[in-house]
Write a protein that holds these residues in place. Structure first.
Motif, mmCIF file in Angstrom:
data_model
loop_
_atom_site.group_PDB
_atom_site.id
_atom_site.type_symbol
_atom_site.label_atom_id
_atom_site.label_comp_id
_atom_site.label_asym_id
_atom_site.label_seq_id
_atom_site.Cartn_x
_atom_site.Cartn_y
_atom_site.Cartn_z
ATOM 1 N N LEU A 157 77.486 24.620 84.442
ATOM 2 C CA LEU A 157 78.589 25.570 84.538
ATOM 3 C C LEU A 157 78.342 26.732 83.590
ATOM 4 O O LEU A 157 77.915 26.535 82.443
ATOM 5 N N MET A 158 78.589 27.943 84.057
ATOM 6 C CA MET A 158 78.495 29.114 83.169
ATOM 7 C C MET A 158 79.808 29.892 83.282
ATOM 8 O O MET A 158 80.168 30.355 84.353
ATOM 9 N N GLU A 159 80.551 29.951 82.164
ATOM 10 C CA GLU A 159 81.822 30.699 82.142
ATOM 11 C C GLU A 159 81.474 32.143 81.756
ATOM 12 O O GLU A 159 81.491 32.510 80.567
ATOM 13 N N MET A 160 81.154 32.951 82.738
ATOM 14 C CA MET A 160 80.543 34.271 82.469
ATOM 15 C C MET A 160 81.490 35.252 81.795
ATOM 16 O O MET A 160 81.053 36.228 81.176
ATOM 17 N N HIS A 161 82.797 35.010 81.863
ATOM 18 C CA HIS A 161 83.746 35.912 81.188
ATOM 19 C C HIS A 161 84.375 35.269 79.964
ATOM 20 O O HIS A 161 85.398 35.729 79.457
ATOM 21 N N GLY A 162 83.759 34.172 79.486
ATOM 22 C CA GLY A 162 84.259 33.536 78.258
ATOM 23 C C GLY A 162 85.379 32.546 78.550
ATOM 24 O O GLY A 162 85.532 32.078 79.675
ATOM 25 N N SER A 163 86.179 32.267 77.527
ATOM 26 C CA SER A 163 87.205 31.219 77.641
ATOM 27 C C SER A 163 88.479 31.605 76.900
ATOM 28 O O SER A 163 88.429 32.093 75.758
ATOM 29 N N LEU A 164 89.608 31.328 77.554
ATOM 30 C CA LEU A 164 90.930 31.557 76.939
ATOM 31 C C LEU A 164 91.100 30.711 75.697
ATOM 32 O O LEU A 164 91.896 31.017 74.817
ATOM 33 N N PHE A 175 87.344 44.083 80.186
ATOM 34 C CA PHE A 175 86.828 45.168 81.035
ATOM 35 C C PHE A 175 86.220 46.235 80.117
ATOM 36 O O PHE A 175 86.790 46.576 79.080
ATOM 37 N N GLY A 176 85.039 46.678 80.478
ATOM 38 C CA GLY A 176 84.348 47.695 79.661
ATOM 39 C C GLY A 176 83.439 47.066 78.628
ATOM 40 O O GLY A 176 82.694 47.741 77.939
ATOM 41 N N GLU A 177 83.491 45.725 78.494
ATOM 42 C CA GLU A 177 82.599 45.036 77.534
ATOM 43 C C GLU A 177 81.417 44.416 78.287
ATOM 44 O O GLU A 177 81.579 43.965 79.435
ATOM 45 N N PRO A 178 80.275 44.366 77.648
ATOM 46 C CA PRO A 178 79.115 43.732 78.298
ATOM 47 C C PRO A 178 79.285 42.214 78.305
ATOM 48 O O PRO A 178 80.038 41.665 77.503
ATOM 49 N N LEU A 179 78.625 41.542 79.235
ATOM 50 C CA LEU A 179 78.639 40.082 79.234
ATOM 51 C C LEU A 179 77.880 39.579 78.011
ATOM 52 O O LEU A 179 77.092 40.316 77.427
ATOM 53 N N VAL A 180 78.126 38.309 77.658
ATOM 54 C CA VAL A 180 77.398 37.712 76.530
ATOM 55 C C VAL A 180 75.896 37.762 76.858
ATOM 56 O O VAL A 180 75.521 37.425 78.001
ATOM 57 N N PRO A 181 75.054 38.229 75.907
ATOM 58 C CA PRO A 181 73.616 38.314 76.194
ATOM 59 C C PRO A 181 73.079 36.989 76.748
ATOM 60 O O PRO A 181 73.456 35.926 76.297
ATOM 61 N N GLY A 182 72.275 37.078 77.746
ATOM 62 C CA GLY A 182 71.647 35.869 78.303
ATOM 63 C C GLY A 182 72.358 35.382 79.548
ATOM 64 O O GLY A 182 71.733 34.816 80.457
ATOM 65 N N VAL A 183 73.688 35.622 79.617
ATOM 66 C CA VAL A 183 74.448 35.139 80.792
ATOM 67 C C VAL A 183 73.911 35.786 82.064
ATOM 68 O O VAL A 183 73.612 35.112 83.057
ATOM 69 N N LEU A 184 73.736 37.098 82.021
ATOM 70 C CA LEU A 184 73.291 37.799 83.228
ATOM 71 C C LEU A 184 71.865 37.355 83.599
ATOM 72 O O LEU A 184 71.565 37.129 84.778
ATOM 73 N N THR A 202 87.303 34.661 95.176
ATOM 74 C CA THR A 202 87.214 35.909 94.415
ATOM 75 C C THR A 202 87.343 37.101 95.364
ATOM 76 O O THR A 202 86.837 37.075 96.476
ATOM 77 N N SER A 203 88.035 38.125 94.856
ATOM 78 C CA SER A 203 88.278 39.305 95.715
ATOM 79 C C SER A 203 87.061 40.225 95.734
ATOM 80 O O SER A 203 87.045 41.237 96.413
ATOM 81 N N GLY A 204 86.032 39.869 94.949
ATOM 82 C CA GLY A 204 84.789 40.641 94.995
ATOM 83 C C GLY A 204 84.954 42.073 94.499
ATOM 84 O O GLY A 204 84.350 43.006 95.014
ATOM 85 N N LEU A 205 85.781 42.255 93.468
ATOM 86 C CA LEU A 205 86.029 43.605 92.936
ATOM 87 C C LEU A 205 85.423 43.828 91.559
ATOM 88 O O LEU A 205 85.163 44.942 91.167
ATOM 89 N N VAL A 206 85.234 42.731 90.795
ATOM 90 C CA VAL A 206 84.813 42.889 89.403
ATOM 91 C C VAL A 206 83.297 42.780 89.299
ATOM 92 O O VAL A 206 82.694 41.812 89.780
ATOM 93 N N GLN A 207 82.702 43.770 88.669
ATOM 94 C CA GLN A 207 81.264 43.791 88.457
ATOM 95 C C GLN A 207 80.926 43.150 87.114
ATOM 96 O O GLN A 207 81.773 43.176 86.211
ATOM 97 N N PRO A 208 79.728 42.595 86.884
ATOM 98 C CA PRO A 208 78.641 42.531 87.876
ATOM 99 C C PRO A 208 78.731 41.346 88.837
ATOM 100 O O PRO A 208 77.930 41.249 89.750
#
Ligand code: BV8
Ligand code: ZN
Length: 240
Positions: free
Chosen positions: A116-123, A161-170, A188-194
């Motif tokens: 599992l990769m939580e690409m946007h981090g965790s609450l 939004f506007g922040e890069p993903l954690v290095p290595g995730v991409l 997913t609505s397929g709107l958020v990049q990347p």
């Protein structure tokens, strides 16, 4: 895009050894978690995109922490639904499997997903705005939580939004997607990049792409197959 049948997608998965799954807020909807762009996604008439940003946090830290504490509170009552459990089972059935989630709710891990990769981090993660301190915290946080190391303001451990993903995730995402036979885009609505471009990367490397979503999205027409309906109903039928 072909409107797929359950049998078609099931046969596709039965014959594949390398599967990458991308999930979004829709997979947690049946756990009672508001999606980002659904009607219930509004909070006190604020749009999440307006609050899930560093500039909003540094201008109104109390408001942004109130938003995140509201989500943490709400999520502390939520449990994984059959869609999360089905993906944990799918991981056990397929030799090379990776689940990439845009969600920060922790429900995939709770359901037993490990690859599992939580690409946007965790609450549930908090990190210092000044020093490098970061820790997991499931308690009810004060209005403006302070770093236990240096005393400065803590922030939620998520990618805004506007922040890069954690290095290595991409890099991991691109590596795994490039080897996939099948790429599933779920809830997913397929709107958020990347993340919204992952299906194209999969397609460019020869994977069969399948969208499983409540309704069509801007990417539906570009997918090889689409299955529209509730993830909590569709996914368990794909892993029996
Ligand atoms: C970045 C954490 C670069 C916070 C989130 C082009 C290229 C690169 C960047 C951009 C670009 N264009 C724009 C950008 C900027 C931006 C972006 O994409 N903006 C959008 C709004 C246009 N992207 C970024 O800023 C990203 N960073 O690219 O960095 C960079 C490089 C160097 C230096 C600086 C910058 C970072 C984006 C991460 C944002 N953080 N979350 C938090 O959660 O508080 S994203 C947030 O949206 C959530 O994680 C959520 O998961 C995600 C995506 O939304 P969805 O999951 O799709 O949810 P949504 O509600 O939209 O849809 C739900 C779907 O489910 C619906 O279709 C519905 O029909 C369906 N559904 C509902 N119920 C069910 C269901 N389906 C099945 N079953 C059901 N029961
Ligand atoms: Zn600190």
């Amino acid at each position: 895009m072909v409107q797929a049948s359950m049998e078609m997608v099931k046969a596709l998965l039965d014959g594949s050894r390398n599967v990458v799954v991308l999930t979004g807020a829709g997979i947690s909807a049946e756990s009672g978690v508001p999606t980002f762009r659904g009607r219930e996604g509004l909070w006190k008439n604020h749009r999440p995109e307006d609050l899930a940003r560093a500039d909003a946090f540094f201008q109104h830290p109390e408001l942004v922490w109130e938003f995140y504490n509201w989500r943490r509170e709400l999520l502390s009552e939520c449990v994984p639904n059959p869609a999360h459990l089905a993906l944990a089972e799918m991981e056990r059935q397929i030799p090379n499997f990776l689940l990439i989630t845009q969600n920060v709710d922790g429900l995939h891990a709770k359901a037993g997903s490990r690859k599992l990769m939580e690409m946007h981090g965790s609450l549930w993660q908090v990190k210092c705005t000044v020093c490098t301190h970061v820790h997991e915290d499931r308690s009810t946080l004060p209005e403006l939580p302070e770093c236990p190391v240096c005393g400065h303001l803590l922030r939620p451990g998520v990618v805004w939004f506007g922040e890069p993903l954690v290095p290595g995730v991409l890099k991991v995402a691109i590596d795994q997607i490039s080897k996939a036979d099948v790429f599933l885009s779920i809830g997913t609505s397929g709107l958020v990049q990347p993340a919204a471009s992952f299906y194209q990367l999969a397609k460019d490397h020869g994977a069969v792409t399948v969208e499983i979503n409540l309704e069509p999205t801007p990417n539906t027409g570009l997918m090889d197959f689409a299955l529209h309906g509730k993830a909590g109903k569709i996914l368990p039928e794909l892993v029996v």
